[in-house]
Design a protein around this motif. Structure first.
Motif: not given
Lengths: 79, 79
Positions: A9-16, A35-37, A60-71, B38-42
């Motif tokens: 998650l981007k630095k400013d996004v909350l990680d519940p 701290n833990l993220r 390409n895979m990251c941009k099209k499926l794996l990653v939500n680039l907004i957060i 797939q795995g986890k990253y902390i």
């Protein structure tokens, strides 16, 4: 050719989810925790011998499926 | 002191989530894909200046909470 993609998650996004893990560890008596993220880890193996082409396929895979680039942000590592 | 913990399923354990991602990417027309897991990253930040102590604290967290040692393996990296 094998790559690891680390998605966080981007630095400013909350990680519940990370916060819950952090609190649980603290409740278990671990005090040195600051701290833990939490993020995702994906290992990808490609049939491709050209490193540059392989990396761009993974981008390409990251941009099209794996990653939500907004957060989220990602990092590609050759392993 | 900051560490990354990468948690992955052991080699012989089936990874259905990874398989779904793999199939989705193939359906999207990516043909060079050979294998995906797939795995986890902390990411953990500690109030501890001694690297040896910090690492053993993280080992402890992994064994007590973060990792299911029956089906998962982990790797600790200083970042």
């Amino acid at each position: 050719m094998k790559f690891a993609v680390i998605i966080t998650l981007k630095k400013d996004v909350l990680d519940p989810q990370g916060k819950v893990i952090e609190q649980t560890l603290q409740n278990m008596g671990i005090n040195s925790l600051k701290n833990l993220r939490q993020g995702k880890y994906i290992e990808i193996e490609l049939n491709e011998s050209d490193e540059k082409k392989a990396k761009s396929a993974i981008e390409n895979m990251c941009k099209k499926l794996l990653v939500n680039l907004i957060i989220e942000q990602y990092k590609i590592i050759k392993i």
